[in-house]
Each structure stands twice: as C-alpha cells, then as structure tokens.
Design a protein around this motif. Structure first.
Motif, PDB file in Angstrom:
ATOM      1  N   ASP A 112       0.852  -1.185   0.000  1.00 55.21           N
ATOM      2  CA  ASP A 112       0.000   0.000   0.000  1.00 55.21           C
ATOM      3  C   ASP A 112       0.882   1.225   0.000  1.00 55.21           C
ATOM      4  O   ASP A 112       1.770   1.379   0.848  1.00 55.21           O
ATOM      5  N   GLN A 113       0.652   2.103  -0.940  1.00 59.69           N
ATOM      6  CA  GLN A 113       1.479   3.288  -1.078  1.00 59.69           C
ATOM      7  C   GLN A 113       1.093   4.337  -0.032  1.00 59.69           C
ATOM      8  O   GLN A 113       0.020   4.255   0.573  1.00 59.69           O
ATOM      9  N   PRO A 114       1.968   5.322   0.208  1.00 61.23           N
ATOM     10  CA  PRO A 114       1.648   6.379   1.175  1.00 61.23           C
ATOM     11  C   PRO A 114       0.310   7.027   0.852  1.00 61.23           C
ATOM     12  O   PRO A 114      -0.047   7.214  -0.311  1.00 61.23           O
ATOM     13  N   GLU A 115      -0.439   7.356   1.907  1.00 59.17           N
ATOM     14  CA  GLU A 115      -1.757   7.949   1.717  1.00 59.17           C
ATOM     15  C   GLU A 115      -1.685   9.308   1.028  1.00 59.17           C
ATOM     16  O   GLU A 115      -2.561   9.667   0.260  1.00 59.17           O
ATOM     17  N   THR A 116      -0.634  10.045   1.323  1.00 62.62           N
ATOM     18  CA  THR A 116      -0.475  11.376   0.729  1.00 62.62           C
ATOM     19  C   THR A 116       0.673  11.344  -0.268  1.00 62.62           C
ATOM     20  O   THR A 116       1.845  11.348   0.127  1.00 62.62           O
ATOM     21  N   PRO A 117       0.390  11.272  -1.566  1.00 67.42           N
ATOM     22  CA  PRO A 117       1.476  11.239  -2.549  1.00 67.42           C
ATOM     23  C   PRO A 117       2.256  12.545  -2.553  1.00 67.42           C
ATOM     24  O   PRO A 117       1.729  13.601  -2.195  1.00 67.42           O
ATOM     25  N   SER A 118       3.512  12.449  -2.943  1.00 73.40           N
ATOM     26  CA  SER A 118       4.360  13.632  -2.949  1.00 73.40           C
ATOM     27  C   SER A 118       3.908  14.612  -4.023  1.00 73.40           C
ATOM     28  O   SER A 118       3.514  14.227  -5.124  1.00 73.40           O
TER      29      SER A 118
END
Length: 350
Positions: free
Chosen positions: A210-216
């Motif tokens: 699962d990728q970070p909730e807040t993308p860069s």
C-alpha cells in the motif's frame, strides 16, 4: 504522513557496501513477474513500520504529557511546602493565644472575676476580652484543621499524579517495545528471504505494498524519508576495491525506499555485490540506483512517480550492515556515477 527529519553527515561510515566483486553475476528479474514469494513478509514489515511509528509518536506524546503532569506535581509539592509552613505558623499562633489568655486571666472562673472586679464595666470589658480570645482560639483551631485537611488532599493528589505518570509511561513503553520486537523479527525474516534470492541469483516478484496515503507533490524527494548519511561518494575504504560509487543512507531493514523522481524502472537485479538492486531512468538523461535492498515492489519496465515506494532497504549482497546504497548515474551502468548529494540538493531533495 510523518514529517521528514534530516540528520546529514553525522554517522561514521560503518555501514559500508563492498564493491570488490561488482563484476559478479547479476540476474535480471523478468518483466511483470508474478507470485512474489516475499510479499507477505514485505507487507508485514511495512505495516509494522507504520505501527512502530505511530507507537513512537504516542510514546513521545505521552512523554510530553508526563512532563506536564510532573510539572503539575512539582507545583503541588511546592504548595504543600508552603501549606506546611502555614500550619506550623498557625500552631505557633495557637500557642501565643493560649499563653496570652492565661496571662489575662482566662483560666479564672467567672464567679471569681465578678468578686474581684472593681465595677460592672471592668467585668464586661474583661468578659469581652475573654470572648474575643476564645473566638480567636476557635478560629485558629478551625483554620488549622482546614489547612491540615487541604494539605492531606493535596498530598493525595500529588501522589496520584505521580502514580498516573509512572503507569502511563510503563504502558506506552511496553506497547512500543512489543511492536519494535515484532518489527525486528519480521525485518530479519525479510532479509533472510532476500539473501535466498541473491544466493539463487533470481529475484522474487514485486511485493505490492500500500502506497503512502499522501502522494508527494514535489518533483524530487530523498530516497528514504528518515535517514542519516553515512559513507559518501568517492570515499575510500578497506571494503571497496575502488572508491565508493554512491551515497549510503543509514536506515533499518525494511525501510520503504522511494523513487527520487518520476521515471521508468529499467532493471531489477538480484546477485553480485549490490545484492538486490533497482535502476530507474529519469527525464533529462539521469539514472538512479537503489542497492542492497531486502525486497522490491516494482517490476522492470514499470513507470514510477516521485515518492512511490519501489523497494525496502536491507543488507543484501556485499554489505556490512543495513543501509541503502544510492547512486546517480549518467548511464544505467556502474562507473558512470556522479555525487548524489549535490545532485539531490540542487533539486531541493536534501
């Protein structure tokens, strides 16, 4: 997401990556490989990292609250000291009032005072003095009793506050330690799976996380979120046949490794001195390498965005301790590297 904390150039170069055998076998992972054997462990480590981070935040918040409670307890203790002084002063007052009452005839019976009085007025004045003295005594006794009750209540409050602080800290520390113990066990399980891949010269499939909730929202980021810089570019050491070709980031096994910028995965390799490694091409003709990984989370040919988790750090290959070996290259191949630190700094990523 947690705030990035940078602590540059403060760790000795003890987490070193050996390039003496860089000509060793390097087996490319097939594109779109499926059935990642290590996906379960990778996901467990990633989850435990988040739990450990949350537990650490709760522990630190608990420590801040404990400091506030301790300050409150200290203030209560100061109040208790003042109250003890006041009670002591009240006791002194009682003694003075009793002695004054004795000297003024407070112990003489009323009938005797009537016989000895020169006039009714003298008797009434004397009686008023006695009543006032009695009232003062009674007031002083009541005030002293109230002060002693308040002292006892404040003492109980101070003791309860201290007990609460101690119990809270113990609970938080126990929770934090339990998660960290689980994380440590999972980290070394993940590393063991990575070592098996390197020994076999065959990469496992991508472990999808699962990728970070807040993308860069930035164009460029550091390859890991929390780190300390260790061995630098072009440094010499007994662990390298040639000078160091990249920048080491001191991080634990299983730390999420991020694509520093958008690009395409040109290779995923397992074997040789770099262990498990990923090379990404970026617009503008630059390539970045991420080596000594414990797992990969992307496949060869995949497009990646800035900040996307592409792997997990480890100590695979010729490595003396957990860290990320990171390179910036002019080609996909070893030997074309430039110093990553100024390259990242120019892009606002350090």
């Amino acid at each position: 997401m947690r705030q990035r904390r940078i602590r540059p150039l403060v760790v000795p170069a003890v987490l070193l990556c050996t390039l003496a055998a860089f000509a060793g076998p390097r087996t490319e992972a097939s594109e779109g490989s499926e059935g990642a054997e290590g996906a379960g462990t990778s996901a467990e480590v990633a989850q435990l990292y988040e739990e450990a981070s949350a537990a650490t935040q709760r522990y630190e918040e608990g420590q801040r609250k404990a400091a506030v409670q301790q300050a409150r307890a200290d203030r209560l203790e100061q109040l208790l000291v003042r109250e003890r002084r006041q009670i002591s002063a009240l006791h002194d007052d009682l003694g003075r009032i009793a002695r004054a009452q004795y000297r003024s005839g407070g112990d003489v019976p009323l009938a005797a005072q009537m016989l000895l009085a020169d006039s009714p007025e003298d008797l009434m004045r004397g009686q008023r003095v006695l009543w006032q003295a009695d009232l003062a005594v009674n007031n002083a006794v009541a005030k002293s009793s109230r002060a002693e009750r308040k002292l006892a209540a404040d003492q109980r409050a101070a003791d309860a506050t201290r007990r609460s602080v101690e119990a809270h800290n113990v609970r938080l520390a126990f929770l934090k330690q339990g998660i960290e113990d689980k994380l440590k066990a999972a980290q070394w399980q993940l590393q063991g799976e990575a070592d098996q891949s390197v020994a076999a010269g065959k990469c496992r499939g991508a472990a999808r996380l699962d990728q970070p909730e807040t993308p860069s929202t930035r164009a460029w980021v550091p390859p890991v979120e929390h780190y300390e810089l260790s061995a630098g570019f072009d440094s010499a050491g007994e662990h390298w046949a040639h000078r160091h070709t990249g920048q080491d980031f001191a991080v634990d096994i299983g730390t999420p490794v991020r694509a520093v910028g958008e690009g395409r995965v040109v290779s995923v390799s397992c074997g040789g001195a770099f262990g498990i490694e990923i090379v990404v091409s970026h617009p503008g003709g630059y390539y970045t390498q991420y080596a000594h990984l414990a797992a990969v989370t992307v496949d060869q040919g995949e497009q990646v965005r800035t900040g996307q988790w592409i792997g997990q750090s480890g100590t695979s290959g010729n490595s003396t301790g957990p860290h990320l070996h990171f390179e910036v290259r002019l080609t996909p191949y070893l030997g074309s590297g430039i110093d990553p630190v100024p390259w990242l700094a120019e892009r606002g990523a350090l």
